[in-house]
Design a protein around this motif. Structure first.
Motif, PDB file in Angstrom:
ATOM      1  N   PRO A  83      82.880  76.515  52.269  1.00  0.00           N
ATOM      2  CA  PRO A  83      82.132  76.690  51.017  1.00  0.00           C
ATOM      3  C   PRO A  83      81.259  77.935  51.087  1.00  0.00           C
ATOM      4  CG  PRO A  83      82.034  74.417  51.762  1.00  0.00           C
ATOM      5  CD  PRO A  83      82.667  75.199  52.877  1.00  0.00           C
ATOM      6  N   PRO A  84      81.115  78.658  49.987  1.00  0.00           N
ATOM      7  CA  PRO A  84      80.340  79.899  50.003  1.00  0.00           C
ATOM      8  C   PRO A  84      78.855  79.643  50.197  1.00  0.00           C
ATOM      9  CG  PRO A  84      80.960  79.314  47.760  1.00  0.00           C
ATOM     10  CD  PRO A  84      81.677  78.361  48.657  1.00  0.00           C
ATOM     11  N   SER A  85      78.179  80.670  50.674  1.00  0.00           N
ATOM     12  CA  SER A  85      76.730  80.587  50.832  1.00  0.00           C
ATOM     13  C   SER A  85      76.083  80.294  49.485  1.00  0.00           C
ATOM     14  CB  SER A  85      76.193  81.904  51.391  1.00  0.00           C
ATOM     15  OG  SER A  85      74.826  81.803  51.693  1.00  0.00           O
ATOM     16  N   GLY A  86      75.116  79.406  49.481  1.00  0.00           N
ATOM     17  CA  GLY A  86      74.420  79.057  48.254  1.00  0.00           C
ATOM     18  C   GLY A  86      74.948  77.811  47.585  1.00  0.00           C
ATOM     19  N   GLN A  87      76.124  77.337  47.983  1.00  0.00           N
ATOM     20  CA  GLN A  87      76.667  76.116  47.368  1.00  0.00           C
ATOM     21  C   GLN A  87      75.930  74.905  47.925  1.00  0.00           C
ATOM     22  OE1 GLN A  87      80.923  75.783  46.960  1.00  0.00           O
ATOM     23  NE2 GLN A  87      80.871  73.582  47.382  1.00  0.00           N
ATOM     24  N   PRO A  88      75.359  74.068  47.067  1.00  0.00           N
ATOM     25  CA  PRO A  88      74.572  72.928  47.554  1.00  0.00           C
ATOM     26  C   PRO A  88      75.414  71.955  48.369  1.00  0.00           C
ATOM     27  CG  PRO A  88      74.119  73.372  45.242  1.00  0.00           C
ATOM     28  CD  PRO A  88      75.307  74.193  45.605  1.00  0.00           C
ATOM     29  N   VAL A  89      74.743  71.255  49.260  1.00  0.00           N
ATOM     30  CA  VAL A  89      75.385  70.265  50.114  1.00  0.00           C
ATOM     31  C   VAL A  89      74.489  69.028  50.166  1.00  0.00           C
ATOM     32  CG1 VAL A  89      74.284  71.157  52.210  1.00  0.00           C
ATOM     33  CG2 VAL A  89      76.445  69.884  52.391  1.00  0.00           C
ATOM     34  N   THR A  90      75.076  67.860  50.337  1.00  0.00           N
ATOM     35  CA  THR A  90      74.300  66.633  50.450  1.00  0.00           C
ATOM     36  C   THR A  90      74.065  66.303  51.923  1.00  0.00           C
ATOM     37  OG1 THR A  90      76.205  65.152  50.523  1.00  0.00           O
ATOM     38  CG2 THR A  90      75.371  65.778  48.325  1.00  0.00           C
ATOM     39  N   LEU A  91      73.065  65.471  52.170  1.00  0.00           N
ATOM     40  CA  LEU A  91      72.848  65.005  53.537  1.00  0.00           C
ATOM     41  C   LEU A  91      74.009  64.144  54.008  1.00  0.00           C
ATOM     42  CD1 LEU A  91      69.048  64.112  53.804  1.00  0.00           C
ATOM     43  CD2 LEU A  91      70.253  65.976  54.920  1.00  0.00           C
ATOM     44  N   ALA A  92      74.612  63.399  53.076  1.00  0.00           N
ATOM     45  CA  ALA A  92      75.761  62.568  53.447  1.00  0.00           C
ATOM     46  C   ALA A  92      76.920  63.426  53.944  1.00  0.00           C
ATOM     47  CB  ALA A  92      76.194  61.711  52.255  1.00  0.00           C
ATOM     48  N   GLU A  93      77.175  64.550  53.272  1.00  0.00           N
ATOM     49  CA  GLU A  93      78.221  65.465  53.733  1.00  0.00           C
ATOM     50  C   GLU A  93      77.863  66.052  55.094  1.00  0.00           C
ATOM     51  OE1 GLU A  93      79.985  67.343  49.605  1.00  0.00           O
ATOM     52  OE2 GLU A  93      77.989  67.982  50.283  1.00  0.00           O
TER      53      GLU A  93
END
Length: 205
Positions: free
Chosen positions: A79-89
């Protein structure tokens, strides 16, 4: 702390130029040891990652407060820089972590508890450069403050959608009048921090 407050080096250099006859002794130590060391008079002041503004017998001033981010490897298809991520991921990824007792580890553990998530630590290292090197080689991901991630611009950075661990840095010293040299250095630390913020004065206890 390990190189996590960018304004400290400049503050010490400016202080040394203005007061060449004063010797400043600096040492790194676990954050949990700092309050009692200040109360015992072993330290004059400390710059420490601390999430509470209220400590018995001590005065604290906020220097910086920011959210932590996920640092990943610069690999094709990621995934590109800046794309949000969840703690679950994040919990499903190989994690480069720091030892218990480190402020980063404390805040990361707290964030996962708040999200009711468990995670496994794949790597546990006690210095930032090793952690970044493991990430750079695609062996894992690492959660660090934004200001630290910015020092490695080649690594993609992803913000958290929720429950982001917080990184709070304060300067702490005993209450009451400070020796002139300590007061002068304290003024320099505050002047040289571009992100300092105001917060309510600590309660007396």
């Amino acid at each position: 702390m390990q190189s996590l407050h960018a304004g400290l080096g400049q503050a010490l250099a400016d202080f040394h130029r203005e007061h060449p006859g004063v010797t400043v002794r600096l040492r790194q130590a676990p954050g949990g040891d700092v309050p009692q060391t200040l109360r015992d008079g072993i330290l004059d002041l400390a710059v420490v990652a601390l999430d509470t503004p209220h400590l018995r017998g001590l005065t604290t001033r906020l220097l910086t407060k920011e959210e932590m981010v996920l640092v990943t490897a610069p690999t094709t298809g990621s995934p590109p820089s800046g794309q949000p991520v969840t703690l679950a991921e994040t919990a499903r990824l190989p994690l480069v972590d720091f030892p218990r007792g480190w402020a980063i580890r404390h805040e990361v553990d707290k964030a996962f508890r708040s999200a009711s998530l468990e995670r496994a630590t794949t790597f546990e290292v006690n210095d930032v450069l090793t952690a970044v090197d493991l990430v750079r080689h695609g062996l894992g991901v690492c959660i660090v403050p934004q200001s630290l991630a910015a020092r490695f611009p080649e690594l993609p950075v992803r913000p958290f959608t929720a429950h982001a661990p917080a990184w709070t840095v304060r300067v702490v010293h005993p209450r009451g009048d400070l020796p002139p040299a300590v007061a002068a250095l304290l003024r320099r630390i505050r002047v040289n921090d571009p992100a300092r913020r105001r917060e309510p004065a600590p309660r007396r206890s």
